[in-house]
Design an enzyme around this catalytic site. Structure first.
Site, PDB file in Angstrom:
ATOM      1  N   ARG A  88       8.470   0.265   0.876  1.00 40.85           N
ATOM      2  CA  ARG A  88       7.630   0.417  -1.011  1.00 40.85           C
ATOM      3  C   ARG A  88       8.634   0.782  -1.377  1.00 40.85           C
ATOM      4  NH1 ARG A  88       2.008   0.284   1.806  1.00 40.85           N
ATOM      5  NH2 ARG A  88       1.230  -1.313   1.553  1.00 40.85           N
ATOM      6  N   ASP A 130      -2.968  -2.748  10.475  1.00 39.87           N
ATOM      7  CA  ASP A 130      -4.394  -2.532   9.399  1.00 39.87           C
ATOM      8  C   ASP A 130      -4.587  -3.853   8.263  1.00 39.87           C
ATOM      9  OD1 ASP A 130      -1.587  -1.543   8.303  1.00 39.87           O
ATOM     10  OD2 ASP A 130      -2.906  -0.536   6.591  1.00 39.87           O
ATOM     11  N   GLU A 131      -5.347  -3.982   8.179  1.00 41.11           N
ATOM     12  CA  GLU A 131      -5.589  -3.949   6.191  1.00 41.11           C
ATOM     13  C   GLU A 131      -5.157  -5.681   6.803  1.00 41.11           C
ATOM     14  OE1 GLU A 131      -4.817  -0.722   3.322  1.00 41.11           O
ATOM     15  OE2 GLU A 131      -3.293  -1.740   4.096  1.00 41.11           O
ATOM     16  N   ASP A 182       6.884  -4.449   5.180  1.00 42.77           N
ATOM     17  CA  ASP A 182       5.164  -4.484   4.555  1.00 42.77           C
ATOM     18  C   ASP A 182       6.190  -5.684   3.279  1.00 42.77           C
ATOM     19  OD1 ASP A 182       2.874  -4.138   3.070  1.00 42.77           O
ATOM     20  OD2 ASP A 182       3.660  -2.131   4.437  1.00 42.77           O
ATOM     21  N   HIS A 203       0.299  -7.289   6.387  1.00 41.18           N
ATOM     22  CA  HIS A 203       1.586  -7.016   5.661  1.00 41.18           C
ATOM     23  C   HIS A 203       2.721  -7.383   5.876  1.00 41.18           C
ATOM     24  CE1 HIS A 203      -0.730  -3.138   3.757  1.00 41.18           C
ATOM     25  NE2 HIS A 203      -1.614  -3.160   5.323  1.00 41.18           N
TER      26      HIS A 203
END
Length: 395
Positions: free
Chosen positions: A179, A341-342, A208, A279
């Protein structure tokens, strides 16, 4: 009528305040004289003693053997950078020489952590001993911290004995370069700060939705396309031309090897994170066939949990294995982090192709499909001597 003498009373009040301040300062000085040194992290055992040892320009640093010499050189460099002068290193076998001694010694009792060390400061000299170069390095950092409590090229180190061993084997810090891209020089500054606080694991988040930051030679678009995004709002507009202003950056494989080497010199293991199956928007922007929906997408400029996932086709597994093959070659440490994750399953649920793939694989739902992906990558990494780790969702 009662009359006041304001100046006389004011003088009495000022005198009382000054006396209180003087007493407080004296008490603080007395406490400081007996206070334990401010060390981060606090050592397992610290025993103060009487007196101290003066370190100045004439103090010699003694070390024998490559491991002791490496720790001694790092200590001398730290001391010089903090303004305490350049100490001279003497290579000799004597471990009882006057001055500062770095010594590799096998533990006399049961085997202990290779990061353990002993630091003994007496009026006659300073001795740091450990069974491994890692322990000597941490002992050097502790001695340097003791010296930085004072300024000037001549420093009195208080007499004490420290026997230290880490409470936790994994002492880590994560940097999200996906990021917010950081230069190699900035990362080296971070690694220095980690070493000074005895952290030993650098978790490097490299991919990501908002950026792909690691050069993969077999797939150049990952960095050519996935390494750039147009920031949201005014940040994405060049104020002079009004044209879009991309935010770009990635690490070449040579730069990554340089960071890994720099970290290893400070006894820090680098753990790369390549996020799958979620991601994935930057990777899908670079190679749309990796995704689940028709048409191209862009590298995201937005925060939050995104819906882009890698698909479960054999070609995509070959892509992931190709990527991990280059990652394994770059990072000699034990672990490779695959995120996990996510991973919002919306795209998988809505994709007829993914649903057909699930039936062919014999998995009952999308969560089991992620489990299949994780297990397959785990087997791939194990065959190459690595251990797969991830966020708690992979459990």
């Amino acid at each position: 009528m009662m009359r006041f003498a304001p100046f006389r009373h004011s003088a009495s009040i000022v005198s009382a305040v000054l006396l209180a301040i003087a007493l407080t300062c004296a008490a603080a000085q007395a406490v400081a004289a007996t206070a334990r040194p401010a060390l981060i992290p606090a050592p397992a055992s610290l025993t103060p003693a009487e007196g101290g040892f003066d370190v100045n320009a004439d103090t010699l640093v003694h070390a024998s053997g490559p491991q002791a010499l490496a720790a001694a050189r790092q200590f001398v460099e730290l001391v010089a950078k903090s303004g305490h002068g350049k100490l001279k290193i003497v290579e000799r076998a004597r471990s009882d020489a006057p001055g500062i001694v770095f010594a590799i010694e096998q533990a006399s009792s049961a085997p202990t952590s290779p990061e353990a060390y002993s630091l003994n400061v007496t009026p006659q000299g300073i001795r740091i001993s450990a069974s491994d170069e890692r322990g000597l390095f941490y002992g050097a950092v502790t001695l340097w911290q003791l010296m930085t409590e004072h300024s000037g090229k001549a420093v009195r180190v208080p007499a004490l004995r420290i026997d230290d061993v880490p409470r936790f084997a994994w002492r880590g810090l994560m940097l999200d370069s996906a990021r917010h891209f950081r230069s190699v020089d900035e990362i080296k500054q971070l690694l220095d700060a980690m070493a000074w606080h005895k952290l030993n694991t650098f978790h490097w988040h490299l991919t990501d939705d908002q950026g792909w930051r690691i050069e993969i030679r077999k797939y150049p678009k990952l960095t050519q396309v996935g390494g750039c995004r147009i920031p949201a709002g005014d940040g994405g507009i060049d104020p002079r031309s009004g044209e879009p202003r991309p935010y770009c950056g990635y690490y070449t494989q040579a730069q990554i090897r340089d960071v890994v080497r720099y970290a290893a010199e400070r006894h820090i293991e680098v753990v790369p994170e390549i996020d799958v199956p979620g991601h994935a928007q930057a990777a899908v922007a670079a190679y749309p066939k990796l995704g689940n929906v028709e048409g191209a997408t862009r590298v995201s400029a937005d925060w939050g949990v995104h819906t882009y996932l890698f698909n479960a086709e054999e070609d995509t597994f070959r892509f992931l294995e190709d990527v991990l093959s280059e990652v394994v070659d770059l990072f000699p440490g034990r672990y490779v982090h695959i995120g996990g994750d996510e991973a919002v399953k919306q795209q998988w649920q809505q994709s007829p192709r993914v649903q057909a793939r699930m039936r062919a694989l014999g998995v009952a739902n999308e969560t089991e499909l992620q489990g299949y992906l994780v297990k397959r990558l785990e087997t791939f990494l194990q065959a190459r001597g690595k251990r797969l780790i991830g966020w708690d969702e992979i459990l």
